[in-house]
Design an enzyme around this catalytic site. Structure first.
Site, PDB file in Angstrom:
ATOM      1  N   SER A 156      31.596  22.080  31.321  1.00 22.37           N
ATOM      2  CA  SER A 156      32.365  21.007  30.692  1.00 22.37           C
ATOM      3  C   SER A 156      33.019  20.168  31.789  1.00 22.37           C
ATOM      4  O   SER A 156      32.958  20.510  32.973  1.00 22.37           O
ATOM      5  CB  SER A 156      33.443  21.569  29.753  1.00 22.37           C
ATOM      6  OG  SER A 156      34.593  21.952  30.475  1.00 22.37           O
ATOM      7  N   TYR A 181      40.251  28.238  33.544  1.00 23.17           N
ATOM      8  CA  TYR A 181      39.140  27.658  32.790  1.00 23.17           C
ATOM      9  C   TYR A 181      38.295  26.770  33.700  1.00 23.17           C
ATOM     10  O   TYR A 181      37.059  26.830  33.677  1.00 23.17           O
ATOM     11  CB  TYR A 181      39.676  26.853  31.607  1.00 23.17           C
ATOM     12  CG  TYR A 181      38.600  26.200  30.775  1.00 23.17           C
ATOM     13  CD1 TYR A 181      37.709  26.965  30.028  1.00 23.17           C
ATOM     14  CD2 TYR A 181      38.484  24.806  30.724  1.00 23.17           C
ATOM     15  CE1 TYR A 181      36.721  26.365  29.258  1.00 23.17           C
ATOM     16  CE2 TYR A 181      37.508  24.203  29.953  1.00 23.17           C
ATOM     17  CZ  TYR A 181      36.627  24.981  29.216  1.00 23.17           C
ATOM     18  OH  TYR A 181      35.650  24.386  28.451  1.00 23.17           O
TER      19      TYR A 181
END
Length: 314
Positions: A156, A181
């Protein structure tokens, strides 16, 4: 490695998984989609099955997966945060004697509270990266069997939040959920870079991607107040702005990377909006240079193999 530049695919931000599969017959192909029973994974599984593929969805909650998939995919049990579970799933699959044409490493957790799994690994790095690393390496005999598979690693734009923290992979010196993340999503890209380098002589190519901004169960660890503060939703929970995609649009880039004949002979690149992305060092779309660096990719592969004890190319 393929040049990290757009190829003019003809698809874009609003394309759906069905759009990119138009005219593509996947009859006789087998695809494994992790997390293929909710959000983007579910739309991916549906689209591949509709195009004729046999789809296998390894799931941490197999009963929930069977209900969601309603017979369109074979379901088995897999917890990516548990390497023994990964080994068991891979052994069951290999025992079936089937080859694999497509692997989509779609399952992920995002911005979770500090959690430790396995031997004390940070959960986002362990689940999003190490679990998929072990899975693909254990399934390698089946992936390479027919000399033409593709492995798709779903990253992402979160990769922009952090390079690999080589001196503190496990966040022993203080935890930040977004940096964790980011590191995991950078690892997803580097994994595809090195897997492509190692696997292309066997006919297996690998791709990483940003699916786009989509509101799915991936946001389960965020409060509504946080998402309002980020400008993602309004106070009633509705997406804000025109940038968000539907789940059908969000699934498109991973389906395109997994199946498009436009990518024949290519690999090791980061994709977005159903095209190869450009390299970016500012706020424009694209991939950060550190996430596609071949030296870092090889280094992460070595570290990951040491941590998991699995390496199909060792």
């Amino acid at each position: 490695m393929t040049a990290q530049h757009k190829i003019g695919s003809g698809f874009g931000h609003d394309s759906t998984a069905d759009d990119v599969l138009a005219g593509i017959d996947l009859t006789g192909k087998l695809a494994i989609v992790t997390g293929g029973y909710s959000g983007l994974g579910l739309e991916t599984a549906k689209a591949l099955a509709k195009a004729g593929a046999q789809v296998v969805v390894p799931a941490r909650r197999p009963d929930v997966a069977r209900e969601a998939l309603d017979g369109i995919a074979e379901v088995d049990e897999l917890d990516l945060g548990d390497l023994e579970s990964v080994r068991a799933f891979a052994e069951r699959f290999l025992a079936s004697g089937r080859s694999v044409d497509i692997v989509i490493d779609n399952a992920a957790i995002m911005a979770s509270p500090e959690t430790r799994v396995g031997p004390g690994w940070e959960a986002q790095f362990a689940t999003n990266h190490l679990g998929h690393f072990a899975l693909v390496n254990r399934l390698w005999p089946a992936i390479a069997a027919d000399g033409g598979g593709r492995v798709v690693s779903v990253s992402s734009t979160g990769h922009r939040r952090s390079d690999i923290r080589w001196d503190d992979l496990e966040f022993r010196q203080g935890y930040d959920k977004w940096q964790a993340y980011g590191q995991a999503k950078t690892a997803n890209v580097l994994f595809a870079v090195q897997l492509d380098a190692l696997g292309k002589d066997s006919g297996v190519r690998a791709f990483a991607l940003h699916p786009g901004g989509i509101l799915t169960p991936l946001q389960r660890h965020l409060t509504r107040e946080e998402m309002v503060g980020y400008g993602w939703i309004d106070k009633d929970g509705n997406p804000v702005g025109a940038g968000f995609k539907t789940p059908e649009q969000g699934a498109a880039t991973q389906v395109w990377a997994a199946t498009s004949p436009q990518l024949a002979g290519m690999g090791g690149v980061f994709c977005e909006d159903c095209d190869i992305a450009e390299v970016s060092t500012d706020d424009s779309p694209g991939v950060r240079p550190y996430a596609i660096d071949p030296t870092s990719a090889a280094r992460l592969w070595t570290v990951s193999a040491e941590l998991t004890g699995v390496n199909a190319f060792g």
